[in-house]
Design a protein around this motif. Structure first.
Motif, PDB file in Angstrom:
ATOM      1  N   ASP A  12       0.933  -1.272  -0.118  1.00 35.69           N
ATOM      2  CA  ASP A  12      -0.086  -0.140  -0.177  1.00 35.69           C
ATOM      3  C   ASP A  12       0.842   1.225   0.001  1.00 35.69           C
ATOM      4  O   ASP A  12       2.094   1.074   0.376  1.00 35.69           O
ATOM      5  CB  ASP A  12      -0.838  -0.153   1.245  1.00 35.69           C
ATOM      6  CG  ASP A  12      -1.656   1.076   1.327  1.00 35.69           C
ATOM      7  OD1 ASP A  12      -2.194   1.625   0.684  1.00 35.69           O
ATOM      8  OD2 ASP A  12      -1.520   1.939   2.571  1.00 35.69           O
ATOM      9  N   MET A  13       0.190   2.175  -0.356  1.00 34.00           N
ATOM     10  CA  MET A  13       1.122   3.547  -0.408  1.00 34.00           C
ATOM     11  C   MET A  13       0.891   4.519   0.795  1.00 34.00           C
ATOM     12  O   MET A  13       1.781   4.478   1.730  1.00 34.00           O
ATOM     13  CB  MET A  13       0.722   4.505  -1.791  1.00 34.00           C
ATOM     14  CG  MET A  13       1.284   3.702  -2.907  1.00 34.00           C
ATOM     15  SD  MET A  13       1.346   4.879  -4.423  1.00 34.00           S
ATOM     16  CE  MET A  13       2.590   6.012  -4.080  1.00 34.00           C
ATOM     17  N   ASP A  14      -0.451   5.174   0.716  1.00 31.35           N
ATOM     18  CA  ASP A  14      -0.284   6.171   1.829  1.00 31.35           C
ATOM     19  C   ASP A  14      -0.612   5.597   3.143  1.00 31.35           C
ATOM     20  O   ASP A  14      -1.354   4.643   3.304  1.00 31.35           O
ATOM     21  CB  ASP A  14      -1.945   6.782   1.503  1.00 31.35           C
ATOM     22  CG  ASP A  14      -1.742   7.988   0.304  1.00 31.35           C
ATOM     23  OD1 ASP A  14      -1.003   9.005   0.216  1.00 31.35           O
ATOM     24  OD2 ASP A  14      -1.920   7.247  -0.816  1.00 31.35           O
ATOM     25  N   GLY A  15       0.282   5.857   3.980  1.00 37.13           N
ATOM     26  CA  GLY A  15       0.351   5.357   5.527  1.00 37.13           C
ATOM     27  C   GLY A  15       0.991   4.268   5.664  1.00 37.13           C
ATOM     28  O   GLY A  15       1.195   3.466   6.686  1.00 37.13           O
ATOM     29  N   THR A  16       1.656   3.758   4.560  1.00 36.00           N
ATOM     30  CA  THR A  16       2.381   2.603   4.637  1.00 36.00           C
ATOM     31  C   THR A  16       3.800   3.084   3.916  1.00 36.00           C
ATOM     32  O   THR A  16       4.783   2.948   4.758  1.00 36.00           O
ATOM     33  CB  THR A  16       1.688   1.454   3.853  1.00 36.00           C
ATOM     34  OG1 THR A  16       0.424   1.413   4.343  1.00 36.00           O
ATOM     35  CG2 THR A  16       2.434   0.135   3.881  1.00 36.00           C
ATOM     36  N   LEU A  17       3.771   2.970   2.630  1.00 34.99           N
ATOM     37  CA  LEU A  17       5.119   3.225   1.973  1.00 34.99           C
ATOM     38  C   LEU A  17       5.545   4.675   1.982  1.00 34.99           C
ATOM     39  O   LEU A  17       6.744   4.985   2.182  1.00 34.99           O
ATOM     40  CB  LEU A  17       4.834   3.028   0.375  1.00 34.99           C
ATOM     41  CG  LEU A  17       6.042   3.079  -0.637  1.00 34.99           C
ATOM     42  CD1 LEU A  17       7.498   2.271   0.016  1.00 34.99           C
ATOM     43  CD2 LEU A  17       5.849   2.807  -1.793  1.00 34.99           C
ATOM     44  N   GLY A  47      -5.189   3.039  -3.660  1.00 32.22           N
ATOM     45  CA  GLY A  47      -6.631   3.239  -4.135  1.00 32.22           C
ATOM     46  C   GLY A  47      -6.236   4.422  -4.942  1.00 32.22           C
ATOM     47  O   GLY A  47      -7.336   4.841  -5.666  1.00 32.22           O
ATOM     48  N   ARG A  48      -4.971   4.936  -5.062  1.00 34.05           N
ATOM     49  CA  ARG A  48      -4.835   6.075  -5.836  1.00 34.05           C
ATOM     50  C   ARG A  48      -5.240   5.708  -7.448  1.00 34.05           C
ATOM     51  O   ARG A  48      -5.149   4.967  -7.903  1.00 34.05           O
ATOM     52  CB  ARG A  48      -3.351   6.751  -6.004  1.00 34.05           C
ATOM     53  CG  ARG A  48      -2.971   7.340  -4.535  1.00 34.05           C
ATOM     54  CD  ARG A  48      -1.511   7.771  -4.573  1.00 34.05           C
ATOM     55  NE  ARG A  48      -1.329   8.331  -3.264  1.00 34.05           N
ATOM     56  CZ  ARG A  48      -0.538   9.741  -3.436  1.00 34.05           C
ATOM     57  NH1 ARG A  48      -0.235  10.437  -4.311  1.00 34.05           N
ATOM     58  NH2 ARG A  48      -0.426  10.014  -2.129  1.00 34.05           N
ATOM     59  N   ALA A  49      -5.329   6.838  -8.191  1.00 34.63           N
ATOM     60  CA  ALA A  49      -5.530   6.853  -9.629  1.00 34.63           C
ATOM     61  C   ALA A  49      -4.175   7.085 -10.389  1.00 34.63           C
ATOM     62  O   ALA A  49      -3.130   7.344  -9.571  1.00 34.63           O
ATOM     63  CB  ALA A  49      -6.525   8.052  -9.984  1.00 34.63           C
ATOM     64  N   PRO A  50      -3.869   6.481 -11.736  1.00 38.25           N
ATOM     65  CA  PRO A  50      -2.811   6.605 -12.328  1.00 38.25           C
ATOM     66  C   PRO A  50      -2.018   7.842 -12.180  1.00 38.25           C
ATOM     67  O   PRO A  50      -0.823   7.710 -12.059  1.00 38.25           O
ATOM     68  CB  PRO A  50      -2.994   6.309 -13.774  1.00 38.25           C
ATOM     69  CG  PRO A  50      -4.274   5.378 -13.755  1.00 38.25           C
ATOM     70  CD  PRO A  50      -5.027   6.009 -12.393  1.00 38.25           C
ATOM     71  N   LEU A  68      -4.154  -0.236  -9.064  1.00 42.31           N
ATOM     72  CA  LEU A  68      -4.639   1.057  -8.511  1.00 42.31           C
ATOM     73  C   LEU A  68      -6.094   0.937  -8.467  1.00 42.31           C
ATOM     74  O   LEU A  68      -6.919   0.022  -8.852  1.00 42.31           O
ATOM     75  CB  LEU A  68      -4.418   2.083  -9.849  1.00 42.31           C
ATOM     76  CG  LEU A  68      -2.969   2.215  -9.992  1.00 42.31           C
ATOM     77  CD1 LEU A  68      -3.074   2.883 -11.734  1.00 42.31           C
ATOM     78  CD2 LEU A  68      -2.239   2.757  -9.259  1.00 42.31           C
ATOM     79  N   LEU A  69      -6.771   2.264  -7.878  1.00 46.92           N
ATOM     80  CA  LEU A  69      -8.081   2.276  -7.483  1.00 46.92           C
ATOM     81  C   LEU A  69      -8.506   1.216  -6.634  1.00 46.92           C
ATOM     82  O   LEU A  69      -9.608   0.351  -7.358  1.00 46.92           O
ATOM     83  CB  LEU A  69      -8.735   2.564  -8.776  1.00 46.92           C
ATOM     84  CG  LEU A  69      -8.353   3.944  -9.463  1.00 46.92           C
ATOM     85  CD1 LEU A  69      -8.858   4.093 -11.095  1.00 46.92           C
ATOM     86  CD2 LEU A  69      -8.870   5.058  -8.706  1.00 46.92           C
ATOM     87  N   ILE A 109     -15.541  10.174  -9.786  1.00 44.49           N
ATOM     88  CA  ILE A 109     -15.820   8.681 -10.505  1.00 44.49           C
ATOM     89  C   ILE A 109     -14.630   8.772 -11.477  1.00 44.49           C
ATOM     90  O   ILE A 109     -13.973   9.594 -12.212  1.00 44.49           O
ATOM     91  CB  ILE A 109     -17.062   9.056 -11.722  1.00 44.49           C
ATOM     92  CG1 ILE A 109     -18.375   9.126 -10.966  1.00 44.49           C
ATOM     93  CG2 ILE A 109     -16.975   7.707 -12.641  1.00 44.49           C
ATOM     94  CD1 ILE A 109     -19.169   9.817 -11.797  1.00 44.49           C
ATOM     95  N   PHE A 110     -13.713   7.394 -11.107  1.00 42.91           N
ATOM     96  CA  PHE A 110     -12.583   7.208 -11.974  1.00 42.91           C
ATOM     97  C   PHE A 110     -12.743   6.124 -13.103  1.00 42.91           C
ATOM     98  O   PHE A 110     -12.990   5.048 -12.901  1.00 42.91           O
ATOM     99  CB  PHE A 110     -11.459   6.660 -10.787  1.00 42.91           C
ATOM    100  CG  PHE A 110     -11.195   7.543  -9.611  1.00 42.91           C
ATOM    101  CD1 PHE A 110     -10.103   8.521  -9.805  1.00 42.91           C
ATOM    102  CD2 PHE A 110     -11.951   7.639  -8.592  1.00 42.91           C
ATOM    103  CE1 PHE A 110      -9.848   9.636  -8.773  1.00 42.91           C
ATOM    104  CE2 PHE A 110     -11.508   8.507  -7.563  1.00 42.91           C
ATOM    105  CZ  PHE A 110     -10.593   9.510  -7.660  1.00 42.91           C
TER     106      PHE A 110
END
Length: 269
Positions: A12-17, A47-50, A68-69, A109-110
């Motif tokens: 995961d990215m936010d809060g992790t990596l 959960g991020r977009a590209p 992603l997403l 909306i992604f």
């Protein structure tokens, strides 16, 4: 045979990596390079977009597909689309129903690399600004075909979002719902999450289930931690995630990913 050959780590990215300043620490970068140089397959799970990960791409040793997403979009290591989950046509009705009930709610909306805003909130405005995401405002009539949709995200202040979650609970058997932060309620197609993406990527890479590892801190990481053979959580993770994880490492400000790799090396190599 290299040390981490046949092993995969989903991160995961936010809060992790990323640390609290949204940076990837030097120690985390070094650990991931070591992991991949020794045969490990590194897959991002965010959960991020590209567009929202572009500034981090040069810092990461991509050598496997990644999601992603919330698992609805899987790209290969060259950043080309492999799998797009899509969403059912009933998603448009869900949007209309929810926005009619909550006039202050934002709705994002992604659709692949595109972002559409059905209704703006201060949280969505800040979200677009912080991640530097370009978007297009759309009406209900302009929503179009949902087959290429990846995720919708309802946004608002935390107290409002608790009411939104209760309101949408009856639809939990029709959609997958999760949250990466208190001001978001993120919705993908039923059965689509970071856990299903992890399993798909493991199959694509020929990784055995008992050689899959994952690390994450939020509710939208729970399915991924449960799908992995060993799930790690940074010390700053949500309470439920700390209970779900097999192993708790240091916080995201204490090189959590590097600590997870150290654990893998000590116990599985």
């Amino acid at each position: 045979m290299k040390k981490f050959e046949g092993m995969m780590l989903a991160c995961d990215m936010d809060g992790t990596l990323l640390d609290s300043s949204r940076r990837i620490s030097r120690k985390n970068q070094q650990a991931l390079r070591y992991f991949t140089e020794e045969g490990g397959r590194f897959t991002l799970a965010t959960g991020r977009a590209p567009h929202a990960i572009e500034i981090y791409v040069p810092q990461l040793p991509f050598n496997a597909p990644y999601s992603l997403l919330n698992g609805s979009l899987i790209l290969d290591e060259k950043h080309h689309v492999l799998h797009c989950a899509g969403m059912p046509e009933s998603t448009k009705d869900l949007i209309q129903l929810t926005l009619s009930e909550f006039s202050q709610l934002g709705c994002e909306i992604f659709v692949g690399e595109k972002v559409f805003i059905r209704q703006m909130s201060s949280v969505t405005e800040n979200h677009m600004d912080v991640l530097d995401l370009e978007y297009t405002m759309v009406s209900q009539e302009e929503l179009g075909d949902t087959a290429a949709w990846c995720k919708i995200n309802f946004t608002g202040e935390p107290d409002l979002m608790e009411s939104v979650k209760r309101f949408l609970k009856p639809y939990a058997d029709q959609f997958c719902m999760a949250s990466s932060m208190p001001s978001f309620w993120e919705i993908t197609a039923l059965g689509i999450n970071k856990g299903t993406a992890l399993k798909q990527i493991a199959v694509d890479c020929g990784i055995a289930e008992n050689r899959t590892f994952a690390i994450g801190d939020s509710f939208n990481d729970q399915a991924m931690l449960e799908a992995a053979h060993i799930g790690f959580a940074p010390a700053n993770a949500d309470k439920e995630i700390l209970q779900t994880a097999n192993v708790v490492v240091g916080s995201n400000d204490e090189d959590a990913v590097a600590q997870a790799i150290e654990y893998m090396e000590a116990h599985f190599c």
